[in-house]
Design a protein around this motif. Structure first.
Motif, PDB file in Angstrom:
ATOM      1  N   GLU A  37       0.813  -1.221   0.000  1.00 19.62           N
ATOM      2  CA  GLU A  37       0.000   0.000   0.000  1.00 19.62           C
ATOM      3  C   GLU A  37       0.841   1.264   0.000  1.00 19.62           C
ATOM      4  O   GLU A  37       0.391   2.316  -0.445  1.00 19.62           O
ATOM      5  CB  GLU A  37      -0.980  -0.006   1.174  1.00 19.62           C
ATOM      6  N   TRP A  38       2.085   1.176   0.493  1.00 22.83           N
ATOM      7  CA  TRP A  38       2.956   2.352   0.480  1.00 22.83           C
ATOM      8  C   TRP A  38       3.325   2.727  -0.958  1.00 22.83           C
ATOM      9  O   TRP A  38       3.397   3.900  -1.300  1.00 22.83           O
ATOM     10  CB  TRP A  38       4.218   2.088   1.294  1.00 22.83           C
ATOM     11  N   VAL A  39       3.584   1.731  -1.762  1.00 24.48           N
ATOM     12  CA  VAL A  39       3.889   1.972  -3.173  1.00 24.48           C
ATOM     13  C   VAL A  39       2.622   2.397  -3.911  1.00 24.48           C
ATOM     14  O   VAL A  39       2.651   3.276  -4.790  1.00 24.48           O
ATOM     15  CB  VAL A  39       4.497   0.715  -3.813  1.00 24.48           C
ATOM     16  N   ALA A  40       1.499   1.809  -3.542  1.00 23.79           N
ATOM     17  CA  ALA A  40       0.222   2.121  -4.193  1.00 23.79           C
ATOM     18  C   ALA A  40      -0.140   3.592  -4.060  1.00 23.79           C
ATOM     19  O   ALA A  40      -0.696   4.197  -4.983  1.00 23.79           O
ATOM     20  CB  ALA A  40      -0.889   1.254  -3.610  1.00 23.79           C
ATOM     21  N   GLU A  41       0.162   4.199  -2.930  1.00 22.60           N
ATOM     22  CA  GLU A  41      -0.148   5.613  -2.716  1.00 22.60           C
ATOM     23  C   GLU A  41       0.515   6.484  -3.783  1.00 22.60           C
ATOM     24  O   GLU A  41      -0.104   7.397  -4.338  1.00 22.60           O
ATOM     25  CB  GLU A  41       0.302   6.065  -1.330  1.00 22.60           C
ATOM     26  N   LEU A  42       1.778   6.217  -4.067  1.00 25.52           N
ATOM     27  CA  LEU A  42       2.498   6.998  -5.070  1.00 25.52           C
ATOM     28  C   LEU A  42       1.940   6.746  -6.462  1.00 25.52           C
ATOM     29  O   LEU A  42       1.750   7.679  -7.251  1.00 25.52           O
ATOM     30  CB  LEU A  42       3.988   6.647  -5.027  1.00 25.52           C
ATOM     31  N   ILE A  43       1.653   5.481  -6.764  1.00 26.77           N
ATOM     32  CA  ILE A  43       1.091   5.149  -8.071  1.00 26.77           C
ATOM     33  C   ILE A  43      -0.218   5.908  -8.294  1.00 26.77           C
ATOM     34  O   ILE A  43      -0.454   6.466  -9.372  1.00 26.77           O
ATOM     35  CB  ILE A  43       0.856   3.631  -8.187  1.00 26.77           C
ATOM     36  N   CYS A  44      -1.063   5.913  -7.275  1.00 25.56           N
ATOM     37  CA  CYS A  44      -2.366   6.571  -7.405  1.00 25.56           C
ATOM     38  C   CYS A  44      -2.213   8.066  -7.649  1.00 25.56           C
ATOM     39  O   CYS A  44      -2.964   8.649  -8.439  1.00 25.56           O
ATOM     40  CB  CYS A  44      -3.217   6.317  -6.164  1.00 25.56           C
ATOM     41  N   TRP A  45      -1.265   8.699  -6.978  1.00 23.31           N
ATOM     42  CA  TRP A  45      -1.085  10.140  -7.213  1.00 23.31           C
ATOM     43  C   TRP A  45      -0.607  10.401  -8.637  1.00 23.31           C
ATOM     44  O   TRP A  45      -1.133  11.282  -9.330  1.00 23.31           O
ATOM     45  CB  TRP A  45      -0.092  10.740  -6.222  1.00 23.31           C
ATOM     46  N   LEU A  46       0.383   9.652  -9.094  1.00 23.28           N
ATOM     47  CA  LEU A  46       0.898   9.852 -10.445  1.00 23.28           C
ATOM     48  C   LEU A  46      -0.179   9.621 -11.494  1.00 23.28           C
ATOM     49  O   LEU A  46      -0.153  10.234 -12.570  1.00 23.28           O
ATOM     50  CB  LEU A  46       2.071   8.914 -10.705  1.00 23.28           C
ATOM     51  N   ALA A  47      -1.141   8.741 -11.188  1.00 24.75           N
ATOM     52  CA  ALA A  47      -2.194   8.390 -12.148  1.00 24.75           C
ATOM     53  C   ALA A  47      -3.423   9.274 -12.029  1.00 24.75           C
ATOM     54  O   ALA A  47      -4.373   9.116 -12.799  1.00 24.75           O
ATOM     55  CB  ALA A  47      -2.609   6.937 -11.954  1.00 24.75           C
ATOM     56  N   GLY A  48      -3.405  10.209 -11.099  1.00 23.71           N
ATOM     57  CA  GLY A  48      -4.567  11.052 -10.879  1.00 23.71           C
ATOM     58  C   GLY A  48      -4.484  12.399 -11.573  1.00 23.71           C
ATOM     59  O   GLY A  48      -3.443  12.800 -12.087  1.00 23.71           O
ATOM     60  N   GLU A  49      -5.584  13.115 -11.544  1.00 20.58           N
ATOM     61  CA  GLU A  49      -5.637  14.436 -12.175  1.00 20.58           C
ATOM     62  C   GLU A  49      -4.725  15.447 -11.514  1.00 20.58           C
ATOM     63  O   GLU A  49      -4.305  16.425 -12.135  1.00 20.58           O
ATOM     64  CB  GLU A  49      -7.071  14.966 -12.132  1.00 20.58           C
ATOM     65  N   ALA A  50      -4.405  15.229 -10.235  1.00 21.91           N
ATOM     66  CA  ALA A  50      -3.544  16.181  -9.527  1.00 21.91           C
ATOM     67  C   ALA A  50      -2.145  16.236 -10.116  1.00 21.91           C
ATOM     68  O   ALA A  50      -1.434  17.235  -9.964  1.00 21.91           O
ATOM     69  CB  ALA A  50      -3.470  15.806  -8.042  1.00 21.91           C
ATOM     70  N   ASN A  51      -1.735  15.166 -10.789  1.00 24.51           N
ATOM     71  CA  ASN A  51      -0.431  15.169 -11.456  1.00 24.51           C
ATOM     72  C   ASN A  51      -0.548  15.932 -12.770  1.00 24.51           C
ATOM     73  O   ASN A  51      -0.999  15.399 -13.775  1.00 24.51           O
ATOM     74  CB  ASN A  51       0.047  13.742 -11.724  1.00 24.51           C
ATOM     75  N   ARG A  52      -0.126  17.175 -12.753  1.00 25.09           N
ATOM     76  CA  ARG A  52      -0.229  18.033 -13.939  1.00 25.09           C
ATOM     77  C   ARG A  52       1.123  18.328 -14.583  1.00 25.09           C
ATOM     78  O   ARG A  52       1.174  18.989 -15.618  1.00 25.09           O
ATOM     79  CB  ARG A  52      -0.894  19.366 -13.552  1.00 25.09           C
ATOM     80  N   PHE A  53       2.242  17.872 -13.964  1.00 22.24           N
ATOM     81  CA  PHE A  53       3.534  18.361 -14.454  1.00 22.24           C
ATOM     82  C   PHE A  53       4.654  17.329 -14.358  1.00 22.24           C
ATOM     83  O   PHE A  53       5.804  17.641 -14.621  1.00 22.24           O
ATOM     84  CB  PHE A  53       3.916  19.615 -13.655  1.00 22.24           C
ATOM     85  N   VAL A  54       4.326  16.089 -13.987  1.00 23.09           N
ATOM     86  CA  VAL A  54       5.357  15.059 -13.821  1.00 23.09           C
ATOM     87  C   VAL A  54       5.196  14.005 -14.904  1.00 23.09           C
ATOM     88  O   VAL A  54       4.154  13.346 -14.987  1.00 23.09           O
ATOM     89  CB  VAL A  54       5.259  14.390 -12.432  1.00 23.09           C
ATOM     90  N   THR A  55       6.220  13.844 -15.732  1.00 22.08           N
ATOM     91  CA  THR A  55       6.209  12.789 -16.739  1.00 22.08           C
ATOM     92  C   THR A  55       7.636  12.392 -17.065  1.00 22.08           C
ATOM     93  O   THR A  55       8.580  13.162 -16.851  1.00 22.08           O
ATOM     94  CB  THR A  55       5.457  13.206 -18.010  1.00 22.08           C
ATOM     95  N   GLY A  56       7.804  11.165 -17.549  1.00 20.80           N
ATOM     96  CA  GLY A  56       9.123  10.685 -17.943  1.00 20.80           C
ATOM     97  C   GLY A  56      10.044  10.378 -16.783  1.00 20.80           C
ATOM     98  O   GLY A  56      11.255  10.231 -16.968  1.00 20.80           O
ATOM     99  N   GLN A  57       9.491  10.214 -15.584  1.00 19.73           N
ATOM    100  CA  GLN A  57      10.320   9.997 -14.410  1.00 19.73           C
ATOM    101  C   GLN A  57      10.291   8.544 -13.942  1.00 19.73           C
ATOM    102  O   GLN A  57       9.272   7.866 -14.054  1.00 19.73           O
ATOM    103  CB  GLN A  57       9.858  10.892 -13.265  1.00 19.73           C
ATOM    104  N   VAL A  58      11.423   8.098 -13.409  1.00 20.38           N
ATOM    105  CA  VAL A  58      11.497   6.814 -12.714  1.00 20.38           C
ATOM    106  C   VAL A  58      11.676   7.161 -11.240  1.00 20.38           C
ATOM    107  O   VAL A  58      12.746   7.598 -10.825  1.00 20.38           O
ATOM    108  CB  VAL A  58      12.666   5.953 -13.216  1.00 20.38           C
ATOM    109  N   ILE A  59      10.600   7.011 -10.471  1.00 21.27           N
ATOM    110  CA  ILE A  59      10.594   7.443  -9.077  1.00 21.27           C
ATOM    111  C   ILE A  59      10.737   6.218  -8.180  1.00 21.27           C
ATOM    112  O   ILE A  59       9.941   5.283  -8.256  1.00 21.27           O
ATOM    113  CB  ILE A  59       9.304   8.201  -8.748  1.00 21.27           C
ATOM    114  N   PHE A  60      11.753   6.240  -7.324  1.00 19.82           N
ATOM    115  CA  PHE A  60      12.027   5.092  -6.458  1.00 19.82           C
ATOM    116  C   PHE A  60      11.237   5.189  -5.160  1.00 19.82           C
ATOM    117  O   PHE A  60      11.405   6.132  -4.386  1.00 19.82           O
ATOM    118  CB  PHE A  60      13.527   5.006  -6.167  1.00 19.82           C
ATOM    119  N   ALA A  61      10.361   4.200  -4.956  1.00 21.90           N
ATOM    120  CA  ALA A  61       9.617   4.054  -3.704  1.00 21.90           C
ATOM    121  C   ALA A  61      10.217   2.846  -3.002  1.00 21.90           C
ATOM    122  O   ALA A  61       9.747   1.721  -3.134  1.00 21.90           O
ATOM    123  CB  ALA A  61       8.130   3.845  -3.981  1.00 21.90           C
ATOM    124  N   ASP A  62      11.302   3.079  -2.270  1.00 27.26           N
ATOM    125  CA  ASP A  62      12.162   1.971  -1.850  1.00 27.26           C
ATOM    126  C   ASP A  62      12.779   2.143  -0.474  1.00 27.26           C
ATOM    127  O   ASP A  62      13.769   1.476  -0.154  1.00 27.26           O
ATOM    128  CB  ASP A  62      13.275   1.778  -2.883  1.00 27.26           C
TER     129      ASP A  62
END
Length: 275
Positions: free
Chosen positions: A236-261
């Motif tokens: 669920e910790w990783v899921a939180e980040l996935i959900c934000w990136l996949a939501g409408e609130a993400n208006r400016f982040v693309t092409g990134q490899v973000i480490f949730a680790d």
């Protein structure tokens, strides 16, 4: 007509909740990070089209070309979508087939349907295993879309560890694919944000073999320490980040490899990327 949770902003329909009234395609939805992500989205009011081998709305095997086509066809029949979360992977066989070619086929196959959304988003799940060195021949075959060559290189090269050792290679190739295509006209130019989330060692069925043996667990934890959050992490910790990136609130982040680790990548590389 959208529900009361929606407001008009600069001509676009935007959800105050960020996920409500949106439809998300989640591969690997039956277990692990995929199941945690699907559950979180449903709790927030989203419609989820789960995709997996079993126990899902869409049943398809992403290790085969036929299964990949079937997934795209089935999802297309279920109507409009707003985000594709390509989480299916893991396992100890079919590493390149599922983790790279299956993921890319899912994202590319659903891209035309996704582009019709007013706020389209896509996320692929990678791994800290992508930090390991990889055979450039295999990497290039993946990026060239030559599945037969990539699989043959992996299976026939003893130095690579054989067909069951391609997980890190598949995820490294996936990182490169995301970085290459995200800024293009087909993705960013169509308004689609495309990112990857590289998870650390997480307590999922796919990683159960690590925890089944005390020596293996200790070896992995030593090689990839997770100082923040502990070892292993929670899906669920990783899921939180996935959900934000996949939501409408993400208006400016693309092409990134973000480490949730839990800091594993930072501990391994330090400031290497910033020198």
């Amino acid at each position: 007509m959208r529900g009361a949770g929606w407001v008009m902003r600069r001509g676009a329909m935007t959800s105050q909740a960020g996920t409500a009234a949106r439809t998300y395609v989640v591969t690997g939805s039956a277990s692990g990070i995929g199941a945690a992500t699907a559950a979180l989205l449903r709790e927030r009011g989203a419609r989820v089209i789960g995709c997996d081998l079993d126990n899902a709305e869409v049943r398809a095997d992403l290790s085969t070309p036929r299964g990949r086509r079937s997934l795209v066809d089935q999802v297309s029949e279920l109507g409009p979508i707003d985000a594709v979360l390509a989480i299916a992977g893991g396992g100890r066989t079919g590493m390149l087939e599922t983790n790279y070619f299956g993921t890319v086929a899912t994202l590319e196959g659903l891209r035309p349907l996704l582009a019709r959304s007013p706020a389209p988003r896509a996320v692929a799940v990678s791994s800290t295993s992508s930090l390991a060195p990889a055979d450039e021949r295999i990497m290039q075959a993946c990026l060239d879309g030559d599945e037969a060559a990539a699989v043959a290189y992996l299976a026939n090269d003893p130095a690579s560890g054989g067909a069951t050792a391609g997980y890190g290679t598949a995820k490294r190739a996936l990182n490169r694919w995301v970085r290459n295509v995200a800024p293009t006209a087909e993705w960013a130019g169509a308004g689609i944000a495309l990112n990857a989330v590289a998870s650390g060692v997480v307590d999922t069925p796919a990683a159960a073999w690590i925890f089944a043996d005390d020596n293996m667990r200790k070896a992995v934890e030593t090689a990839a320490p997770q100082p923040f959050g502990g070892f292993p992490g929670r899906p669920e910790w990783v899921a939180e980040l996935i959900c934000w990136l996949a939501g409408e609130a993400n208006r400016f982040v693309t092409g990134q490899v973000i480490f949730a680790d839990g800091g594993s990548e930072a501990a391994a590389l330090g400031d290497h990327h910033w020198r």
